[in-house]
Design a protein around this motif. Structure first.
Motif, PDB file in Angstrom:
ATOM      1  N   GLY A  36      -9.175  -5.207   5.195  1.00 19.92           N
ATOM      2  CA  GLY A  36      -8.771  -5.149   3.986  1.00 19.92           C
ATOM      3  C   GLY A  36      -7.911  -4.141   3.590  1.00 19.92           C
ATOM      4  N   ARG A  37      -8.268  -2.798   4.126  1.00 20.50           N
ATOM      5  CA  ARG A  37      -7.029  -1.902   3.969  1.00 20.50           C
ATOM      6  C   ARG A  37      -5.728  -1.995   4.529  1.00 20.50           C
ATOM      7  N   ASN A  38      -5.606  -2.493   5.707  1.00 22.02           N
ATOM      8  CA  ASN A  38      -4.517  -2.966   6.196  1.00 22.02           C
ATOM      9  C   ASN A  38      -3.843  -4.237   5.614  1.00 22.02           C
ATOM     10  N   GLY A  39      -4.482  -5.066   5.002  1.00 20.79           N
ATOM     11  CA  GLY A  39      -4.049  -6.366   4.391  1.00 20.79           C
ATOM     12  C   GLY A  39      -3.300  -6.191   2.984  1.00 20.79           C
ATOM     13  N   VAL A  40      -3.804  -5.360   2.375  1.00 21.19           N
ATOM     14  CA  VAL A  40      -3.028  -5.225   1.006  1.00 21.19           C
ATOM     15  C   VAL A  40      -1.733  -5.104   1.143  1.00 21.19           C
ATOM     16  N   PRO A  41      -1.422  -3.840   2.008  1.00 18.24           N
ATOM     17  CA  PRO A  41       0.163  -3.418   1.870  1.00 18.24           C
ATOM     18  C   PRO A  41       0.789  -4.738   2.663  1.00 18.24           C
ATOM     19  N   GLU A  42       0.266  -5.500   3.563  1.00 18.19           N
ATOM     20  CA  GLU A  42       0.839  -6.618   4.182  1.00 18.19           C
ATOM     21  C   GLU A  42       1.241  -7.619   3.173  1.00 18.19           C
ATOM     22  N   MET A  43       0.151  -8.047   2.190  1.00 12.07           N
ATOM     23  CA  MET A  43       0.427  -9.091   1.032  1.00 12.07           C
ATOM     24  C   MET A  43       1.352  -8.287   0.269  1.00 12.07           C
ATOM     25  N   VAL A  44       1.515  -7.124  -0.200  1.00  8.34           N
ATOM     26  CA  VAL A  44       2.449  -6.689  -1.151  1.00  8.34           C
ATOM     27  C   VAL A  44       3.854  -6.834  -0.528  1.00  8.34           C
ATOM     28  N   LYS A  45       4.103  -6.452   0.832  1.00  9.28           N
ATOM     29  CA  LYS A  45       5.216  -6.407   1.561  1.00  9.28           C
ATOM     30  C   LYS A  45       5.695  -8.015   1.396  1.00  9.28           C
ATOM     31  N   ASN A  46       4.902  -8.867   1.741  1.00  5.91           N
ATOM     32  CA  ASN A  46       5.255 -10.290   1.759  1.00  5.91           C
ATOM     33  C   ASN A  46       5.835 -10.799   0.586  1.00  5.91           C
ATOM     34  N   ASN A  47       4.942 -10.362  -0.697  1.00  5.03           N
ATOM     35  CA  ASN A  47       5.496 -10.923  -1.958  1.00  5.03           C
ATOM     36  C   ASN A  47       6.790 -10.314  -2.301  1.00  5.03           C
ATOM     37  N   TRP A  48       7.133  -8.986  -1.858  1.00  8.03           N
ATOM     38  CA  TRP A  48       8.421  -8.289  -2.218  1.00  8.03           C
ATOM     39  C   TRP A  48       9.329  -9.426  -1.314  1.00  8.03           C
TER      40      TRP A  48
END
Length: 461
Positions: A17-29
């Motif tokens: 979960g901690r590593n996945g949140v930045p991953e999702m934000v990065k993919n959205n950007w």
């Protein structure tokens, strides 16, 4: 053991979960940037297509754009060059405003606006200087009252003059400039002492701007309103000819009439008569501007531009007929193919003669030559006679069977009876004096036979 597994799984899930949140934000950007770049590419392509289409439709637009840019550069020198700026000062901005407002696409429009602006400025400056000369010989309070009264009277009179048809048509812009200049100079003269210098500088700045605009419009790749009106009339004749030809061909040759309103703008029939129906205001404006233009033709003829406007009005009346024919093609109830085949040849011949006449008129107007009426009317009259003969050869298609004739007779009887009742009621006749249905029918039939005999005798004569 179970606890350790549970704790390990929880730890692993928390880590993901901690590593996945930045991953999702990065993919959205990333996705947003890709969408934005795609939109920018589409916008750039659409903008370029629009620019290219506008220049390809009329290359004179590019020339006019360069002329406006050059004129603005020239009048900007009044500000940029120090000796010129010392001579004009801040009044040089009026030259820039004059170029922006006066320089139009055609020479006639530029002449109309330029002369209106110059005349309005001269009259306003002269009248403002006269009022200021009279007002300076009185006290401060009386001077303010006199200036206010002058502004009220001149503003009211000039605004009312704008409603005169001749002034509205030819000098409306000049009256607006007169009001603007007069009020600015008259009101500012109450606080400024040297009004003559203001009038002098403003007049010279506006004159320089008008002179540059007229020079560019008349001598550098001129665009004439008269030529546009001339070519527009030719194009409308050709468009109507093509519409009629396409309309008749579609009615008789196509196996099925397809209804597609989305492609109406691409329809050749619609495209041909649309320019005719939308041409009233354009023709009147071009004719007005053409009347201001000098005699620039080779033979120095003064072309009757108002006659072009009358021709456009006649073509619009003719265009309504084409609209009605086009509407017949799009109706749900259509004439059977067997009936159409009986009138195909005379209708196609008549449409061909009308098209030929319109094209002949267009070619003669384009070359500025006279057209013989006999050349156009003889064949067209013969085609009309053939169509009339074809219609009379099929009376049942238009008059109907005997049963329909009986029904028509009864309807005609009812109409005659109602008309007679209304007439007698207006004259105060009682209902008892109205004849019976049988007698009214016999009387109506006798009158009808008498009219037919009279028409037959007239035809024989």
């Amino acid at each position: 053991m179970a606890t350790k597994v549970h704790v390990g799984m929880e730890t692993e899930m928390n880590g993901n979960g901690r590593n996945g949140v930045p991953e999702m934000v990065k993919n959205n950007w990333k996705k947003r940037l890709l969408d934005f770049s795609g939109k920018m590419k589409r916008f750039t392509g659409c903008l370029w297509r629009t620019i290219w289409k506008a220049g390809r439709e009329d290359p004179r637009r590019i020339i006019h754009a360069f002329k406006v840019g050059l004129c603005l550069t020239l009048v900007s020198l009044l500000y940029l060059i120090e000796p010129l700026f010392k001579s004009f000062g801040t009044s040089a901005i009026w030259a820039v405003m004059t170029v922006v407002v006066v320089l139009e696409f055609t020479a006639g429009a530029t002449l109309c606006k330029g002369l209106n602006r110059g005349l309005g400025t001269v009259l306003a400056g002269s009248l403002a200087f006269l009022i200021n000369y009279i007002a300076t010989r009185s006290e401060s309070v009386v001077r303010a009252v006199f200036i206010g009264a002058a502004v009220f009277l001149i503003g009211t009179a000039a605004t009312y003059m704008r409603f005169f048809p001749y002034i509205k048509k030819n000098y409306d812009y000049g009256v607006v400039i007169f009001l603007l200049t007069f009020n600015l100079i008259t009101v500012s003269s109450y606080r400024v002492e040297n009004v003559l210098k203001i009038v002098h500088d403003r007049f010279y700045a506006i004159s320089i701007g008008c002179a540059i605009c007229l020079f560019m419009s008349l001598l550098v790749f001129p665009i004439w309103s008269g030529e546009d009106l001339h070519n527009s009339t030719v194009g409308k004749l050709e468009g109507l000819a093509k519409s009629i030809e396409a309309c008749v061909n579609e009615y008789f040759n196509d196996p099925e009439i397809k209804e597609n309103q989305d492609k109406s703008s691409e329809d050749p029939i619609y495209k041909g008569y649309k320019a005719v129906l939308d041409s009233k205001s354009i023709d009147e404006t071009l004719a007005l501007y053409a009347s201001w233009e000098p005699r620039h033709s080779r033979h120095c003829y003064r072309f009757p531009w108002q006659q072009y406007v009358k021709v456009g009005a006649v073509l619009r009346q003719f265009g309504y007929t084409v609209v009605a024919l086009h509407g017949c093609l799009q109706t749900e109830i259509q004439t059977p193919r067997s009936v159409r085949a009986r009138f195909k040849d005379p209708c196609i011949r008549l449409a061909g003669e009308v098209t030929k006449a319109l094209m002949e008129l267009a070619n003669n107007i384009r070359r500025r030559r006279h057209c013989s009426p006999e050349i156009l009317s003889d064949h067209l009259h013969e085609a009309l006679q053939d169509l009339d003969t074809a219609i009379k050869s099929q009376p049942r298609l238009f008059l109907g069977s005997k049963k329909n004739q009986t029904t028509s007779n009864m309807l005609a009887l009812a109409a005659a009876h109602a008309a007679r009742y209304k007439q007698e009621k207006d004259h105060g006749v009682s209902l008892a004096s109205v004849k019976t249905d049988s007698s009214a029918f016999l009387e109506w039939k006798r009158k009808r036979v008498g009219r037919e005999e009279a028409k037959e005798n007239e035809r024989k004569a």
